[in-house]
Design an enzyme around this catalytic site. Structure first.
Site, mmCIF file in Angstrom:
data_model
loop_
_atom_site.group_PDB
_atom_site.id
_atom_site.type_symbol
_atom_site.label_atom_id
_atom_site.label_comp_id
_atom_site.label_asym_id
_atom_site.label_seq_id
_atom_site.Cartn_x
_atom_site.Cartn_y
_atom_site.Cartn_z
ATOM 1 C CD GLU A 94 -2.936 -1.029 2.379
ATOM 2 O OE1 GLU A 94 -4.131 -1.170 2.093
ATOM 3 O OE2 GLU A 94 -2.559 -0.837 3.545
ATOM 4 C CB CYS A 107 3.192 7.375 3.135
ATOM 5 S SG CYS A 107 3.655 6.109 4.330
ATOM 6 C CB CYS A 114 7.029 -5.566 8.321
ATOM 7 S SG CYS A 114 8.307 -4.821 9.367
ATOM 8 C CB CYS A 118 6.301 -2.932 16.038
ATOM 9 S SG CYS A 118 8.011 -2.526 15.641
ATOM 10 C CB CYS A 121 3.025 -1.896 13.452
ATOM 11 S SG CYS A 121 3.126 -1.469 11.709
ATOM 12 C CD GLU A 162 13.320 -0.835 9.615
ATOM 13 O OE1 GLU A 162 12.416 -0.348 10.318
ATOM 14 O OE2 GLU A 162 14.291 -0.160 9.209
ATOM 15 C CB SER A 193 10.315 6.050 9.224
ATOM 16 O OG SER A 193 9.957 5.723 10.550
ATOM 17 C CG HIS A 218 7.313 3.784 19.095
ATOM 18 N ND1 HIS A 218 6.868 4.977 18.585
ATOM 19 C CD2 HIS A 218 7.418 2.950 18.030
ATOM 20 C CE1 HIS A 218 6.711 4.861 17.275
ATOM 21 N NE2 HIS A 218 7.040 3.652 16.916
ATOM 22 C CG ASN A 292 -3.317 5.970 14.112
ATOM 23 O OD1 ASN A 292 -4.097 6.882 14.364
ATOM 24 N ND2 ASN A 292 -2.127 6.189 13.557
ATOM 25 C CB CYS A 335 1.277 5.947 11.741
ATOM 26 S SG CYS A 335 1.988 7.433 11.125
#
Ligand code: SAH
Length: 342
Positions: A94, A107, A114, A118, A121, A162, A193, A218, A292, A335
């Protein structure tokens, strides 16, 4: 049949020049091919400054990545648009287009899935499927520019994946997108990032590109960080911040620390104080992202007043800080909400 074909869009200008030389052509042909593909041309037959023979050679031995747009979702709250792409081997990724006063930001994803795991996420819930090629990374920009008829001025590597776990392809992508003969996007308008792969941060530093680096921190201490980010068991915050200081020293660029604020987890004044303490004196900026919520986890957004209090502590300690305005929440484009919906 096509497995031996080189993806022209995944090669750097130098690689294309070398390939042309090895193929008995003059090396400037490589530059011409680079210009065509990096400006978004998919059709080798249309490369009018190349001879017919060379075009036939390219069609036989090469291809140009051309992602399929599977689905487009438009936010009703703002002008955010989310794109679902299908890769040649059916994996999905995406990208999210956001409109700001200064222009359009895209983005983009760097991996299908991934491996980082985390907790908060959605992108990592199915694990890693594979790395994207440099061509698949940049083609997200080409496709969106084409269908929306806009010029993208900023690109953030904050979609699925990542980026530093796919260092080789991401490196080529960064070179290519910045090349004046291609999309010519300034390094200063590119942001990478990372959840904090320390050795790769040193490698990135050696490339000496003045891009923006964002670190997903975080948490202000290892114990807390380890609870939500498996990578924190591999590298301590101390090691991570050492790499960051080194990066700043070499590039003279300010680093952004992303801090997803989770209700009753990392959102207290003590956490903010600790954070201010570890970042003291660094050329940096903290970006608070009220978390989120995702389907597969019970992470809650803190109350607004908790967010403001957290921000205030950082300000009192003279740490530059902003709270991220989330776009595209109604289409799961914010995010941590991107994922492979295969
Ligand atoms: N893998 C990279 C880039 C992708 S994530 C990284 O970890 O930085 C982009 C940002 O969104 C990261 O800071 C990530 O930690 C954050 N993020 C992930 N899930 C989130 C969520 N549910 N709410 C808010 N931010 C989230």
């Amino acid at each position: 049949m096509s497995e031996a074909k080189l993806d022209l869009l995944s090669l750097t200008e130098e690689e294309l020049k070398d390939w042309m030389k090895e193929s008995g052509q003059q090396s400037f042909r490589g530059t011409q091919i680079f210009e065509w593909v990096q400006k978004g041309n998919k059709n080798i037959e249309e490369m009018s400054n190349l001879s017919k023979d060379l075009r036939e050679f390219l069609m036989k031995n090469g291809k140009v990545t051309d992602l399929t747009i599977d689905k487009t979702q438009h936010s009703k709250l703002d002008e955010t648009v989310k794109f679902l792409f299908q890769l040649e081997d059916q994996h999905k990724i995406e990208s999210v287009l956001m409109k700001y006063k200064h222009g359009y930001t895209l983005c983009i994803s760097t991996q299908a899935g991934c491996a980082m795991g985390c907790g908060f996420c959605a992108s990592t819930k199915g694990g890693l499927q594979r790395n994207l090629t440099a061509g698949e990374i940049i083609d997200q920009v080409h496709q969106v520019q084409r269908v929306k008829g806009v010029r993208i001025s900023n690109v953030v590597l904050m979609g699925i994946g990542e980026p530093l776990d796919n260092f080789q392809e991401v490196k080529k992508f960064l070179w290519n997108i910045h090349n004046p003969k291609g999309l010519n996007i300034s390094n200063r308008n590119l942001t990478l990032s990372t959840c904090g792969l320390v050795p790769e941060i040193y490698q990135l530093k050696e490339l000496n590109l003045p891009i923006n680096l964002a670190i997903s921190l975080h948490a202000p201490d290892d114990t807390l960080r380890q609870q939500i980010m498996p990578i924190a068991r591999k590298y301590s915050i101390e090691e991570l911040l050492k790499a960051c200081r080194d990066y700043i020293k070499k590039t003279n660029r300010r680093i952004t620390f992303e801090y997803a604020l989770v209700k009753d987890f990392n959102d207290q004044r003590e956490h903010a104080k600790k954070l201010a303490k570890i970042l003291k004196g660094m050329l940096c900026h903290v970006n608070i992202i009220p978390v989120n919520p995702i389907d597969q986890g019970n992470f809650e957004k803190p109350f607004d007043k908790t967010v403001q209090a957290f921000e205030a502590v950082l300000k009192e300690n003279r740490i530059p800080v902003t709270v991220r305005r989330e776009l595209g929440q109604d289409i799961d484009a914010a995010c941590g909400q991107l994922r492979n919906r295969n």
